[in-house]
Design a protein around this motif. Structure first.
Motif, PDB file in Angstrom:
ATOM      1  N   HIS A   1       1.055  -1.229  -0.176  1.00  0.00           N
ATOM      2  CA  HIS A   1      -0.095   0.042  -0.082  1.00  0.00           C
ATOM      3  C   HIS A   1       0.696   1.285   0.010  1.00  0.00           C
ATOM      4  O   HIS A   1       1.915   1.258   0.351  1.00  0.00           O
ATOM      5  CB  HIS A   1      -1.210  -0.043   1.114  1.00  0.00           C
ATOM      6  N   THR A   2       0.123   2.348  -0.402  1.00  0.00           N
ATOM      7  CA  THR A   2       0.824   3.546  -0.375  1.00  0.00           C
ATOM      8  C   THR A   2       1.384   4.115   0.852  1.00  0.00           C
ATOM      9  O   THR A   2       0.690   3.879   1.898  1.00  0.00           O
ATOM     10  CB  THR A   2      -0.101   4.760  -1.087  1.00  0.00           C
ATOM     11  N   ARG A   3       2.418   4.636   0.935  1.00  0.00           N
ATOM     12  CA  ARG A   3       3.119   5.149   2.124  1.00  0.00           C
ATOM     13  C   ARG A   3       3.361   6.589   2.037  1.00  0.00           C
ATOM     14  O   ARG A   3       4.513   7.030   1.673  1.00  0.00           O
ATOM     15  CB  ARG A   3       4.431   4.360   2.317  1.00  0.00           C
TER      16      ARG A   3
ATOM     17  N   ASP B   1      -5.835   6.924  -0.499  1.00  0.00           N
ATOM     18  CA  ASP B   1      -4.885   5.864  -0.256  1.00  0.00           C
ATOM     19  C   ASP B   1      -5.126   4.644  -1.011  1.00  0.00           C
ATOM     20  O   ASP B   1      -6.310   4.271  -1.328  1.00  0.00           O
ATOM     21  CB  ASP B   1      -4.618   5.332   1.222  1.00  0.00           C
TER      22      ASP B   1
END
Lengths: 234, 234
Positions: free
Chosen positions: A231-233, B179
């Motif tokens: 997932h995006t961080r 996200d």
DNA sequence: ATCATGTTTATGTATGCACATAATAGCGAG
DNA sequence: CTCGCTATTATGTGCATACATAAACATGAT
């Protein structure tokens, strides 16, 4: 910066502009005031405004063109930065026990698609490694790697039971760029056996290619255990 | 900038530093000369060097800390930017015919996990949409979306046969962040039927959540056709 | 030895200025 | 009216300077 009353830092300007965009004071596609104007409004120099807007443009929130001015992007969020897992850190970060086991290490002639991917001529055998990484003993990710031993002959002498192939390469071999591809596959017999999951399970696959100049150093495929998520961080 | 002989632009400085890193003149973990020194060497101002190094630090190639100086990152490539597909553009960009068909549109009570994901209280029904996007008539991606109609009541009146839910939301609803999560699944009966693939095929799944302030606007799941790949665009 | 304190230093940021560059807009010649 | 030149303008970049800030380092007291 101690933020004296009216004076704004570039972060403050950026936040203010972000707020206006998300509040739709400035609608998608609309032209926003030019730098000098904003500088005056915020009581800072044009350089500061430039810094703020440049960042937003890099994030894809604004579109800027010389002479034409700056406008709010019609379609933001064209890109997202994903954290590329460093297996060891990821596992240890969860407080689990990291371990790596080399399943295969041999010289093998790359199939045609890998020859293309590695940009190696003909079918001279190169180094092929299969490694299983585990977290508290449970299969975590299955790594299949080609190392272009024409470009990195030293890899033949490395002891990958002491240091993982990835860590060895990062430490020993110069490189300058790479590219990633994410895809999915259904677990075949081999993957299912290695990862200890049901055949047919949906598996996330990350292919990574590392190069130095025109030469491809290595090409890796990581096949994650079922249920793994990236997932995006940001 | 016309690049007069000795004078360097920040891009030139950045390229030079990149080259030294990839040539291993400066090894991973090593401290590099400080800004003032590099400025003198390259015959430019400290500001220019700062600009160059800042960029490399953002790319994860350098690690900088005040007073401690700048060192080459031990493990670069911690993040990768993936292009988030804008379905319509992606399909039309390949010269194929884009089409969207709404399969479901109803008020539905979100299951507990979606309630948590959307941060909506209780089980009051909200808008649920299923859309199939096709390229030249072939199933391309199956979208399942929850729209938080408490936050966006106007969505109830929108005609999503004219404009896709995504395009409508982007155009009409303010938002400020989101996200993404990438995962994989094996095609179940429904997905297989909708996407016209074999049951058990490996499918790439992208979950996206969009928010405005503390409120979650929408949560989408995109299930791509088998063989779909996402790759870095950088 | 340990801890608190002050000093030094490399990076972070702001400013004013100048000039480069891209792209639009406007003008004039044909 | 079209083509091509020129002027205008917003962003892009560079420089010198100044000061802010974080963190390593040194010092000294307990």
């Amino acid at each position: 910066m101690s933020a004296p009353a009216g004076r704004k830092t570039w972060q403050a300007v950026q936040a203010a502009v972000r707020a206006r965009i998300s509040r739709r004071d400035w609608k998608p596609g609309a032209l926003i005031p030019h730098e000098a104007e904003l500088a005056q409004e915020f009581g800072c120099s044009r350089g500061t405004v430039n810094r703020a807007l440049r960042g937003l443009a890099e994030d894809g929130l604004l579109e800027r063109r010389r002479r034409a001015g700056t406008r709010v992007a019609l379609n933001p969020q064209r890109r997202a930065a994903f954290a590329i897992p460093l297996i060891r850190d990821e596992i240890e970060g969860k407080g689990q026990q990291f371990a790596a086991r080399i399943l295969t290490r041999e010289m093998r002639r790359p199939p045609p698609d890998v020859q293309a991917r590695l940009r190696v001529a003909g079918a001279a055998p190169i180094l092929w490694l299969e490694t299983l990484y585990t977290a508290d003993g449970a299969p975590y990710v299955f790594e299949a790697r080609w190392i272009n031993t024409h470009a990195v002959p030293r890899a033949l002498d490395a002891d990958f039971t002491v240091i993982s192939p990835n860590e060895w390469l990062v430490r020993e071999v110069p490189f300058d760029s790479g590219d990633f591809t994410v895809s999915a596959m259904a677990a075949d017999g081999r993957s299912a056996a290695v990862l200890g999951c049901a055949e047919g399970a949906g598996l996330l696959v990350l292919d990574r290619r590392t190069q130095h100049g025109a030469q491809i150093i290595t090409s890796v495929r990581l096949v994650f255990h079922p249920g793994y998520r990236m997932h995006t961080r940001s």
